[in-house]
Design an enzyme around this catalytic site. Structure first.
Site, short mmCIF file in Angstrom:
data_model
loop_
_atom_site.label_atom_id
_atom_site.label_comp_id
_atom_site.label_asym_id
_atom_site.label_seq_id
_atom_site.Cartn_x
_atom_site.Cartn_y
_atom_site.Cartn_z
N LYS A 10 12.51 -2.64 -4.69
CA LYS A 10 11.13 -2.91 -5.13
C LYS A 10 11.07 -3.02 -6.67
CE LYS A 10 9.03 -0.53 -1.13
NZ LYS A 10 8.16 0.60 -0.70
N TYR A 50 2.90 -6.19 4.27
CA TYR A 50 2.40 -4.86 4.62
C TYR A 50 1.17 -4.92 5.54
CZ TYR A 50 5.58 -2.36 1.48
OH TYR A 50 6.68 -1.81 0.88
N ASN A 113 8.48 3.87 -4.60
CA ASN A 113 9.59 4.59 -3.97
C ASN A 113 10.85 3.73 -3.83
OD1 ASN A 113 8.84 2.95 -1.88
ND2 ASN A 113 8.32 4.57 -0.44
N HIS A 116 12.68 -0.66 0.31
CA HIS A 116 12.06 -0.87 1.63
C HIS A 116 13.17 -1.12 2.64
CE1 HIS A 116 9.59 -2.59 4.85
NE2 HIS A 116 10.50 -3.54 4.95
N GLU A 127 10.39 -9.69 9.50
CA GLU A 127 10.51 -9.63 8.04
C GLU A 127 11.59 -10.59 7.54
OE1 GLU A 127 10.94 -5.45 7.12
OE2 GLU A 127 8.86 -5.03 7.68
P1 DAT Z 1 8.42 3.32 4.66
O1 DAT Z 1 8.48 2.43 3.44
O2 DAT Z 1 9.22 4.58 4.46
O3 DAT Z 1 8.74 2.58 5.93
P2 DAT Z 1 5.62 3.14 5.46
O4 DAT Z 1 6.01 1.92 6.22
O5 DAT Z 1 4.87 4.20 6.16
O6 DAT Z 1 6.91 3.83 4.78
O7 DAT Z 1 4.73 2.71 4.21
C1 DAT Z 1 5.07 1.56 3.48
C2 DAT Z 1 4.94 1.86 2.02
O8 DAT Z 1 3.59 2.23 1.72
C3 DAT Z 1 5.78 3.02 1.53
O9 DAT Z 1 7.11 2.64 1.25
C4 DAT Z 1 5.03 3.44 0.31
C5 DAT Z 1 3.59 3.20 0.68
N1 DAT Z 1 2.96 4.43 1.16
C6 DAT Z 1 3.15 5.03 2.36
N2 DAT Z 1 2.42 6.14 2.47
C7 DAT Z 1 1.73 6.24 1.31
C8 DAT Z 1 0.77 7.17 0.79
N3 DAT Z 1 0.36 8.22 1.50
N4 DAT Z 1 0.28 6.94 -0.46
C9 DAT Z 1 0.67 5.88 -1.19
N5 DAT Z 1 1.57 4.95 -0.76
C10 DAT Z 1 2.08 5.14 0.47
MG MG Z 2 7.73 0.97 6.78
#
Ligand code: DAT
Ligand code: MG
Length: 142
Positions: A10, A50, A113, A116, A127
């Protein structure tokens, strides 16, 4: 099972000059890089990537973040590639990530973070076709 998955370094990972280390982490985990590109996506593309999170309160912040500067997208292949990438990436929240994972090492917070990884083979297919439409084109050797 040999699987393909989509991974992203990212914007924060590119800005922090961690691309090389992250690619190394994936290769050291036994994953093969099948396709790789740097791309600065627009907000519409970010929203599509997303789309499953569209009702979350952090959706707009996530879209703004992922589209703020170039990122590195790749297709990785290997045994259990979907789970392998997510294990190497670490927990979504870097403060909860296991030591040695990418998010432990480089993650800034829940939004930035660093990486992805697709969360299932089915989502990986969706994707990959979004991020690498050219990968499926018939003029390529495979
Ligand atoms: P991952 O990337 O571990 O699959 P996810 O699909 O639940 O996690 O969420 C996608 C992204 O959204 C994640 O990488 C960072 C962001 N995200 C998730 N939970 C969040 C939160 N509580 N606050 C802010 N950003 C968040
Ligand atoms: Mg995810």
């Amino acid at each position: 099972m040999v699987e393909k998955t989509l991974a992203l370094v990212k914007p924060d990972g590119v800005e922090g000059n961690h691309v090389g280390e992250i690619l190394n982490d994936y290769e050291q985990a036994g994953l093969k890089i099948l396709a790789l590109k740097m791309i600065h996506v627009n907000k519409e593309f970010a929203r599509q990537h997303y789309i499953d999170l569209k009702d979350k309160p952090f959706y707009q912040e996530l879209v703004d973040f992922i589209s703020r500067s170039p990122l590195v997208a790749m297709i990785l292949e290997g045994e259990n590639a979907v789970d392998t990438v997510r294990r190497v990436n670490g927990a979504t929240d870097p403060s909860e990530a296991v030591e040695g994972t990418i998010r432990f090492k480089y993650g800034g917070g829940k939004t930035d973070n660093t990486v992805h990884g697709s969360d299932s083979v089915e989502h990986a297919k969706r994707e990959i076709s979004m991020w690498f439409p050219e990968f499926l084109d018939s003029y390529l050797n495979d």
